[in-house]
Design a protein around this motif. Structure first.
Motif, PDB file in Angstrom:
ATOM      1  N   LYS A  75     -22.239 -45.998  50.331  1.00 34.34           N
ATOM      2  CA  LYS A  75     -22.873 -45.443  51.532  1.00 34.34           C
ATOM      3  C   LYS A  75     -22.129 -45.932  52.761  1.00 34.34           C
ATOM      4  O   LYS A  75     -21.822 -47.112  52.880  1.00 34.34           O
ATOM      5  CB  LYS A  75     -24.339 -45.902  51.611  1.00 34.34           C
ATOM      6  N   ILE A  76     -21.825 -45.008  53.644  1.00 34.39           N
ATOM      7  CA  ILE A  76     -21.152 -45.308  54.909  1.00 34.39           C
ATOM      8  C   ILE A  76     -21.969 -44.662  56.026  1.00 34.39           C
ATOM      9  O   ILE A  76     -22.408 -43.521  55.898  1.00 34.39           O
ATOM     10  CB  ILE A  76     -19.716 -44.709  54.930  1.00 34.39           C
ATOM     11  N   ASN A  77     -22.173 -45.406  57.101  1.00 36.33           N
ATOM     12  CA  ASN A  77     -22.825 -44.871  58.296  1.00 36.33           C
ATOM     13  C   ASN A  77     -21.825 -44.919  59.438  1.00 36.33           C
ATOM     14  O   ASN A  77     -21.227 -45.965  59.692  1.00 36.33           O
ATOM     15  CB  ASN A  77     -24.053 -45.692  58.667  1.00 36.33           C
ATOM     16  N   VAL A  78     -21.642 -43.788  60.101  1.00 33.81           N
ATOM     17  CA  VAL A  78     -20.697 -43.673  61.213  1.00 33.81           C
ATOM     18  C   VAL A  78     -21.497 -43.420  62.480  1.00 33.81           C
ATOM     19  O   VAL A  78     -22.351 -42.533  62.516  1.00 33.81           O
ATOM     20  CB  VAL A  78     -19.713 -42.504  60.977  1.00 33.81           C
ATOM     21  N   TYR A  79     -21.205 -44.189  63.515  1.00 33.80           N
ATOM     22  CA  TYR A  79     -21.859 -44.039  64.810  1.00 33.80           C
ATOM     23  C   TYR A  79     -20.777 -43.680  65.825  1.00 33.80           C
ATOM     24  O   TYR A  79     -19.783 -44.394  65.953  1.00 33.80           O
ATOM     25  CB  TYR A  79     -22.563 -45.335  65.214  1.00 33.80           C
ATOM     26  N   VAL A  89     -12.719 -38.741  62.391  1.00 30.80           N
ATOM     27  CA  VAL A  89     -13.265 -39.652  61.372  1.00 30.80           C
ATOM     28  C   VAL A  89     -12.973 -39.099  59.981  1.00 30.80           C
ATOM     29  O   VAL A  89     -12.523 -39.831  59.100  1.00 30.80           O
ATOM     30  CB  VAL A  89     -14.781 -39.873  61.576  1.00 30.80           C
ATOM     31  N   ASN A  90     -13.204 -37.809  59.775  1.00 31.27           N
ATOM     32  CA  ASN A  90     -12.919 -37.200  58.466  1.00 31.27           C
ATOM     33  C   ASN A  90     -11.450 -37.371  58.089  1.00 31.27           C
ATOM     34  O   ASN A  90     -11.124 -37.705  56.943  1.00 31.27           O
ATOM     35  CB  ASN A  90     -13.264 -35.716  58.480  1.00 31.27           C
ATOM     36  N   LYS A  91     -10.553 -37.127  59.042  1.00 28.16           N
ATOM     37  CA  LYS A  91      -9.120 -37.253  58.781  1.00 28.16           C
ATOM     38  C   LYS A  91      -8.755 -38.673  58.350  1.00 28.16           C
ATOM     39  O   LYS A  91      -8.050 -38.880  57.359  1.00 28.16           O
ATOM     40  CB  LYS A  91      -8.331 -36.858  60.029  1.00 28.16           C
ATOM     41  N   VAL A  92      -9.246 -39.659  59.086  1.00 29.12           N
ATOM     42  CA  VAL A  92      -8.912 -41.053  58.776  1.00 29.12           C
ATOM     43  C   VAL A  92      -9.589 -41.495  57.477  1.00 29.12           C
ATOM     44  O   VAL A  92      -8.973 -42.182  56.659  1.00 29.12           O
ATOM     45  CB  VAL A  92      -9.272 -41.981  59.955  1.00 29.12           C
ATOM     46  N   ALA A 103     -21.670 -41.592  49.947  1.00 35.01           N
ATOM     47  CA  ALA A 103     -22.646 -40.883  50.772  1.00 35.01           C
ATOM     48  C   ALA A 103     -22.401 -41.325  52.213  1.00 35.01           C
ATOM     49  O   ALA A 103     -21.910 -42.437  52.464  1.00 35.01           O
ATOM     50  CB  ALA A 103     -24.064 -41.247  50.333  1.00 35.01           C
ATOM     51  N   ARG A 104     -22.725 -40.450  53.171  1.00 35.07           N
ATOM     52  CA  ARG A 104     -22.386 -40.785  54.555  1.00 35.07           C
ATOM     53  C   ARG A 104     -23.382 -40.150  55.509  1.00 35.07           C
ATOM     54  O   ARG A 104     -23.907 -39.070  55.266  1.00 35.07           O
ATOM     55  CB  ARG A 104     -20.990 -40.285  54.871  1.00 35.07           C
ATOM     56  N   ALA A 105     -23.606 -40.842  56.612  1.00 39.26           N
ATOM     57  CA  ALA A 105     -24.344 -40.283  57.743  1.00 39.26           C
ATOM     58  C   ALA A 105     -23.456 -40.436  58.967  1.00 39.26           C
ATOM     59  O   ALA A 105     -22.676 -41.388  59.064  1.00 39.26           O
ATOM     60  CB  ALA A 105     -25.654 -41.035  57.958  1.00 39.26           C
ATOM     61  N   ALA A 116     -17.195 -49.606  72.747  1.00 42.70           N
ATOM     62  CA  ALA A 116     -16.487 -48.918  71.661  1.00 42.70           C
ATOM     63  C   ALA A 116     -16.957 -47.475  71.558  1.00 42.70           C
ATOM     64  O   ALA A 116     -18.078 -47.137  71.946  1.00 42.70           O
ATOM     65  CB  ALA A 116     -16.717 -49.643  70.334  1.00 42.70           C
ATOM     66  N   SER A 117     -16.093 -46.628  70.988  1.00 40.79           N
ATOM     67  CA  SER A 117     -16.447 -45.228  70.792  1.00 40.79           C
ATOM     68  C   SER A 117     -16.897 -44.946  69.362  1.00 40.79           C
ATOM     69  O   SER A 117     -17.447 -43.882  69.090  1.00 40.79           O
ATOM     70  CB  SER A 117     -15.259 -44.330  71.142  1.00 40.79           C
ATOM     71  N   VAL A 118     -16.671 -45.898  68.448  1.00 42.87           N
ATOM     72  CA  VAL A 118     -17.017 -45.707  67.048  1.00 42.87           C
ATOM     73  C   VAL A 118     -17.429 -47.034  66.430  1.00 42.87           C
ATOM     74  O   VAL A 118     -16.890 -48.092  66.784  1.00 42.87           O
ATOM     75  CB  VAL A 118     -15.828 -45.082  66.259  1.00 42.87           C
ATOM     76  N   GLU A 119     -18.387 -46.967  65.519  1.00 44.52           N
ATOM     77  CA  GLU A 119     -18.794 -48.111  64.708  1.00 44.52           C
ATOM     78  C   GLU A 119     -19.126 -47.581  63.327  1.00 44.52           C
ATOM     79  O   GLU A 119     -19.668 -46.477  63.188  1.00 44.52           O
ATOM     80  CB  GLU A 119     -20.018 -48.817  65.298  1.00 44.52           C
ATOM     81  N   VAL A 120     -18.785 -48.350  62.297  1.00 44.44           N
ATOM     82  CA  VAL A 120     -19.055 -47.948  60.927  1.00 44.44           C
ATOM     83  C   VAL A 120     -19.593 -49.144  60.161  1.00 44.44           C
ATOM     84  O   VAL A 120     -19.058 -50.263  60.289  1.00 44.44           O
ATOM     85  CB  VAL A 120     -17.791 -47.401  60.212  1.00 44.44           C
ATOM     86  N   ASP A 121     -20.654 -48.939  59.376  1.00 41.85           N
ATOM     87  CA  ASP A 121     -21.132 -49.962  58.456  1.00 41.85           C
ATOM     88  C   ASP A 121     -21.203 -49.342  57.069  1.00 41.85           C
ATOM     89  O   ASP A 121     -20.930 -48.145  56.916  1.00 41.85           O
ATOM     90  CB  ASP A 121     -22.479 -50.553  58.899  1.00 41.85           C
TER      91      ASP A 121
END
Length: 126
Positions: A75-79, A89-92, A103-105, A116-121
Motif C-alpha cells: 500500500k502506498i499513499n501519495v499526497y 508520480v505515475n511516471k516515476v 494498492a495506492r491512494a 514540499a509538493s509531494v509526500e508518500v508513505d
C-alpha cells in the motif's frame, strides 16, 4: 507483539516525533517522506519529477533498512499539493515498482511539511 523502530542515515532524519518506519512482525509501516536530501536535510531543487524521485529514493532506503525493498510494498499513499502532478508520480513510480503494483491512494492536500509538493508513505510486508 513488539514494535521495532527502523532508522537509516540514507534517508532524512525525522523532523518530528515519529520514526522513519516501525516494524511490527513482518509488516513495516513507512512514515511519509518528502523530497528532503538526506545529506543536507533540505528540499531538493529541481522540477516535480526530481522531487518525486527523491521521495522514492528515501522510501527505498528506509525499506532496505527494515530488511526489505519497495517490491514488498502492499500500500502506498501519495499526497500532492497539485493533483496536476499525478502523471509525474505515475511516471516515476514505474521506475521503482513492477506489477503487481501496490494498492495506492492519491490525495490532494493544501500544504505539506517544509513547503514540499509531494509526500508518500507506505506499508510493506516482508
Amino acid at each position: 507483539m513488539s514494535f521495532t523502530p527502523v532508522s537509516t542515515g540514507h534517508a532524512p532524519n525525522a523532523i518530528g516525533t515519529y520514526s522513519q518506519a516501525i516494524k511490527a512482525g513482518t509488516t513495516v509501516y513507512l512514515s511519509g517522506q518528502i523530497p528532503l536530501d538526506p545529506a543536507t536535510g533540505e528540499l531538493v531543487q529541481g522540477d516535480v519529477e526530481a522531487q518525486v524521485r527523491r521521495v522514492f529514493e528515501n522510501l527505498r532506503a528506509v525499506a532496505k533498512a527494515a530488511g526489505g525493498d519497495l517490491a514488498a510494498a502492499v500500500k502506498i499513499n501519495v499526497y500532492l499539493t497539485d493533483l496536476g502532478n499525478f502523471q509525474v508520480v505515475n511516471k516515476v513510480m514505474a521506475e521503482y515498482f513492477v506489477p503487481p503494483y501496490p494498492a495506492r491512494a492519491a490525495v490532494g492536500v493544501a500544504a505539506l511539511p517544509r513547503g514540499a509538493s509531494v509526500e508518500v508513505d507506505g506499508i510493506l510486508v516482508l
